[in-house]
Design an enzyme around this catalytic site. Structure first.
Site, mmCIF file in Angstrom:
data_model
loop_
_atom_site.group_PDB
_atom_site.id
_atom_site.type_symbol
_atom_site.label_atom_id
_atom_site.label_comp_id
_atom_site.label_asym_id
_atom_site.label_seq_id
_atom_site.Cartn_x
_atom_site.Cartn_y
_atom_site.Cartn_z
ATOM 1 N N TYR A 133 59.894 16.446 42.649
ATOM 2 C CA TYR A 133 60.645 15.645 41.677
ATOM 3 C C TYR A 133 59.754 15.462 40.450
ATOM 4 C CZ TYR A 133 63.684 14.359 45.630
ATOM 5 O OH TYR A 133 64.540 14.394 46.704
ATOM 6 N N TYR A 189 65.541 7.416 52.373
ATOM 7 C CA TYR A 189 65.613 8.817 51.921
ATOM 8 C C TYR A 189 66.102 9.709 53.056
ATOM 9 C CZ TYR A 189 63.819 13.141 49.739
ATOM 10 O OH TYR A 189 63.691 14.400 49.192
ATOM 11 N N HIS A 201 61.191 19.015 57.808
ATOM 12 C CA HIS A 201 60.609 18.853 56.473
ATOM 13 C C HIS A 201 60.361 17.372 56.260
ATOM 14 C CE1 HIS A 201 59.937 19.949 52.261
ATOM 15 N NE2 HIS A 201 60.352 18.723 52.050
ATOM 16 N N PRO A 203 73.963 14.177 44.002
ATOM 17 C CA PRO A 203 73.117 14.999 44.879
ATOM 18 C C PRO A 203 71.648 14.550 44.920
ATOM 19 C CG PRO A 203 73.659 16.208 42.877
ATOM 20 C CD PRO A 203 74.429 14.934 42.833
#
Ligand code: APR
Length: 404
Positions: free
Chosen positions: A212, A401, A83, A304
């Site tokens: 997001y 990230y 991903h 998270p």
């Protein structure tokens, strides 16, 4: 096992007593076993509970490399999928970051954590590893002395004492290892001031990316958990009750914040799980106290927002396995002396990026009430604009990230 005549705690021993059968404890157990180090894992939950505990599975490339290095990646190579895209939806429009083509060009491997735990457990058992389910560690004693040991409660409630050369605390944030830390252990805590209503919907993903949504009403998140299940998050006020909104109300709020009118409807389905999580983080320093060493969530907890927890747990388990093997097989404690500083360097990098990400996505309660509310909202828009337009910023984002 020696049974004490007066029925007091029975006694067992292992060179390394590992507390907890999560990613950290199970990987550590596998690596110690492979290095010929005698160990046992004490796990308070039942085997069934451990195997069925659904957790996120966004594995960093470094995590895949570690599992590959030790021949533990067959399952994720077979069933995992890569991903590499996230989509931001903001008041100024939406943009996608194909982070797999940015920074170091690395992508996540999506592989449900319960599958990884199952793989690790199966391999540990195949190798003859000792594990005691339904066995709760109650206290780590004499960790800085000559006879470190763990007092635990066996499935039938009887006390048992496990003597060990070392105790590896991999039993999470609320485990026994943390409760057994000496007074000089420092616990850095930070509350991001944000809470999420976490939802699991029996519905196919609505995006082919991690979504997001930054909105004046609050953050909303979208993460696929498989072809038929999707995880959503809604920022909510502290103390919000997970059951206070109907499913209709939840989908309406998700539509609003993810700007479904502009970018297309969300694919709905029954909400099969809901819960509220407060975004907090903490770090224990140092991670070694005599013969007691911490790894995974027992060592640090990250919010998270950037899926770092399990990846840090794997990294620390490998570092700790190398250090314990050096101490027990080569009588060289240099690795153990360096373990805390090496792990904390990774932990603080992950904390820093998670802090940045949390500030990017959320209006932090309390800031709105101050005179700086417009100031903070404008800062956030400027950061998002920089992320949308600056290749250098996008490379930095991608590296942090995906990286650990
Ligand atoms: N005695 C024995 N076992 C215990 C005790 C105890 N007193 N307390 C907790 N445990 C067990 C839990 O039942 C759990 O199986 O320790 C294990 C800790 O596992 P995790 O919470 O998964 O922690 P860790 O292995 O550090 O993994 C960290 O993985 O769970 C995900 O994303 C999550 O960031 C987290 C990451």
């Amino acid at each position: 096992m020696t049974q004490d005549q007066k029925g007091r705690a029975s006694r067992e021993s292992a060179d390394v007593v590992v507390l907890g059968a999560g990613p950290a404890g199970l990987l550590l157990g596998n690596l110690l076993l492979a290095a010929g180090v005698d160990c046992v894992i004490l796990e308070r939950a039942t085997r069934t509970h451990v195997l069925n505990r659904a957790r996120a599975g966004f594995l960093a490339p470094n995590t895949v490399r570690i599992l590959d290095r030790h021949g533990l990646a067959d399952g994720l190579h077979r069933d995992g999928r890569t991903h590499g895209t996230c989509e931001f939806r903001t008041a100024d429009g939406r943009f996608r970051l194909d982070y797999g083509t940015l920074g170091r060009g690395e992508r996540h491997t999506v592989y449900p954590q319960q599958n990884l735990v199952s793989d690790l457990l199966e391999r540990y058992a195949e190798a003859g590893g000792r594990i005691r389910f339904d066995t709760e560690a109650l206290a780590v004693q004499d960790a800085s002395g000559r006879h470190p040991h763990v007092i635990a409660r066996e499935p039938d409630g009887r006390p048992v004492r496990w003597d060990g050369r070392y105790v590896a605390g991999c039993d999470g944030r609320h485990g026994c290892a943390r409760r057994s830390l000496p007074p000089n252990a420092v616990r850095h805590r930070h509350d991001h001031g944000v809470s999420w209503l976490g939802l699991l919907a029996e519905a196919p993903p609505s995006l082919d990316a991690v979504g997001y949504a930054v909105h004046d009403r609050g953050f909303a998140g979208h993460m696929a958990r498989g072809p038929h299940v999707t995880r959503y998050y809604l920022q909510c006020r502290r103390g919000f009750s997970a059951d206070s909104w109907s499913e209709e109300r939840i989908w309406e709020e998700l539509d609003l914040r993810m700007r479904a009118e502009e970018y297309g409807p969300l694919r709905r389905g029954p909400i099969i799980e809901r819960g509220v999580v407060d975004l907090t983080c903490d770090v224990v320093e140092p991670l070694r106290h005599g013969s007691l060493l911490l790894a995974g969530d027992a060592a640090s907890l990250t919010a998270p927002a950037a899926a770092k927890g399990a990846n840090l747990a794997v990294l620390e388990a490998e570092l700790l396995a190398e250090a314990l093997t050096g101490a027990l097989r080569r009588n060289d404690e240099a690795g153990l002396d360096r373990y805390s500083a090496r792990s904390l360097a990774f932990i603080w990098r992950a904390q820093e990026f998670t802090q940045w990400m949390t500030g990017l996505l959320h209006a932090i309660p309390g800031q709105e009430r101050s005179e700086g509310s417009f100031f903070h909202a404008s800062l956030r828009r400027a950061r998002l604009d920089s992320l949308r337009t600056s290749r250098a910023h996008q490379d930095w984002f991608a590296e942090n990230y995906v990286g650990v």
